[in-house]
Design a protein around this motif. Structure first.
Motif, mmCIF file in Angstrom:
data_model
loop_
_atom_site.group_PDB
_atom_site.id
_atom_site.type_symbol
_atom_site.label_atom_id
_atom_site.label_comp_id
_atom_site.label_asym_id
_atom_site.label_seq_id
_atom_site.Cartn_x
_atom_site.Cartn_y
_atom_site.Cartn_z
ATOM 1 N N LEU A 1 0.830 -1.203 0.000
ATOM 2 C CA LEU A 1 0.000 0.000 0.000
ATOM 3 C C LEU A 1 0.867 1.256 0.000
ATOM 4 O O LEU A 1 0.623 2.194 -0.777
ATOM 5 C CB LEU A 1 -0.917 -0.007 1.218
ATOM 6 N N TRP B 1 -2.491 -5.285 -4.566
ATOM 7 C CA TRP B 1 -2.332 -5.827 -3.210
ATOM 8 C C TRP B 1 -2.583 -7.329 -3.217
ATOM 9 O O TRP B 1 -1.852 -8.095 -2.592
ATOM 10 C CB TRP B 1 -3.302 -5.158 -2.233
ATOM 11 N N VAL C 1 2.734 1.604 -3.479
ATOM 12 C CA VAL C 1 1.817 1.928 -4.582
ATOM 13 C C VAL C 1 1.307 3.355 -4.452
ATOM 14 O O VAL C 1 1.256 4.104 -5.443
ATOM 15 C CB VAL C 1 0.648 0.927 -4.615
ATOM 16 N N ASN C 2 0.907 3.765 -3.256
ATOM 17 C CA ASN C 2 0.396 5.120 -3.063
ATOM 18 C C ASN C 2 1.473 6.178 -3.321
ATOM 19 O O ASN C 2 1.163 7.287 -3.773
ATOM 20 C CB ASN C 2 -0.146 5.280 -1.643
ATOM 21 N N SER D 1 -8.768 2.817 -7.277
ATOM 22 C CA SER D 1 -8.750 1.963 -6.083
ATOM 23 C C SER D 1 -8.855 0.481 -6.444
ATOM 24 O O SER D 1 -8.234 -0.376 -5.799
ATOM 25 C CB SER D 1 -9.902 2.345 -5.145
ATOM 26 N N LYS E 1 -5.447 -0.699 -7.429
ATOM 27 C CA LYS E 1 -4.597 -0.834 -6.242
ATOM 28 C C LYS E 1 -4.947 -2.115 -5.485
ATOM 29 O O LYS E 1 -4.051 -2.834 -5.018
ATOM 30 C CB LYS E 1 -4.763 0.376 -5.322
ATOM 31 N N THR F 1 0.641 -1.630 -12.800
ATOM 32 C CA THR F 1 1.134 -0.266 -12.544
ATOM 33 C C THR F 1 1.531 0.450 -13.826
ATOM 34 O O THR F 1 1.521 1.690 -13.875
ATOM 35 C CB THR F 1 2.350 -0.302 -11.599
#
Length: 250
Positions: free
Chosen positions: A59, A78, A62-63, A71, A74, A152
């Motif tokens: 998290l 995860w 990635v953030n 979301s 993401k 990504t």
């Protein structure tokens, strides 16, 4: 003298044979078995903490590097990172160490012995379980990380590869359930203890996670690819119509 009498009783009444382990079937032989040194609560808490650490680290990264990702993307990252870590390291541990699971006292060894209360095949080098876990660990494990990286970068191969990984995970799980249930109903061999925790929580629910999330991601990838082909077909039709109009005007 006592040992001779014990052997005589066991040979005469095999159903009364005393075993030194809690696994089903009770007569299964587990080489050099040693009971876990850590309690179930400590083992599960440690495993949960490791998984949580992986999720929070993912998290954070990635953030920080891809803050504008939706979301849902993401969440997919995860999942693939956590799933890949479990496949490669935890299941890979079993694949490499399957012959010495009985006496193992390291963290992964004790975790496998705890899980084996729901499926003793993990302590007997069962051919199907060993082959299935080896493929899962060293094929789907690394590919999970590749898919996470492709998400990504919006790589063109993300969805085809995601379909392959998800189908592989789901297919392996179906065979895992099917082989166990076949032995249970047709051979009357139960590998799981009957308690709710071991059969419904460990054996069924924990594993079924790899049916739910891969299923959702599989549907998403199929829809995305279908939409892409529909869009391409519409563009081809428009271009064909446009080209036809130009020729008529000429």
């Amino acid at each position: 003298m006592a040992s001779i009498m014990s052997e005589s009783v066991n040979s005469s009444f095999p159903s009364l044979m005393i075993t030194n382990h809690p696994y089903y079937p009770l007569e299964v032989e587990i080489a050099s078995y040693l009971a876990n040194e850590w309690s179930m609560q400590v083992l599960l808490a440690t495993f949960t903490a490791v998984c949580a650490s992986i999720l929070f680290a993912t998290l954070f990264i990635v953030n920080r590097r891809h803050p504008n990702l939706p979301s849902s993307e993401k969440a997919a990252i995860w999942w693939f990172v956590l799933s890949g870590a479990i496949h490669l390291f935890f299941e890979g541990y079993f694949s490499i160490n399957h012959t010495r699971m009985g006496p193992a006292q390291d963290l992964f060894g004790q975790l496998w012995k705890e899980y084996a209360l729901s499926d003793s095949r993990y302590l007997t080098s069962d051919p199907f379980v060993l082959c299935m876990e080896t493929v899962t660990a060293f094929t789907w494990g690394p590919l999970c990380f590749v898919v996470a990286a492709f998400i990504t970068t919006s790589h063109a191969l993300r969805h085809p590869l995601q379909i392959i990984v998800c189908v592989g995970q789901m297919y392996g799980l179906i065979l895992y359930y099917a082989t166990s249930m076949f032995d249970h109903y047709y051979k009357e061999i139960s590998y799981s203890r009957p308690e709710f925790l071991y059969f419904w929580v460990y054996y069924f629910s924990v594993n079924f996670i790899w049916m739910i999330f891969p299923g959702i991601l599989l549907v998403k990838s199929v829809r995305t690819i279908a939409q892409a082909f529909n869009t391409l077909e519409e563009l081809n039709l428009k271009n064909g119509s446009a080209n036809g109009s130009v020729k008529k005007n000429k």
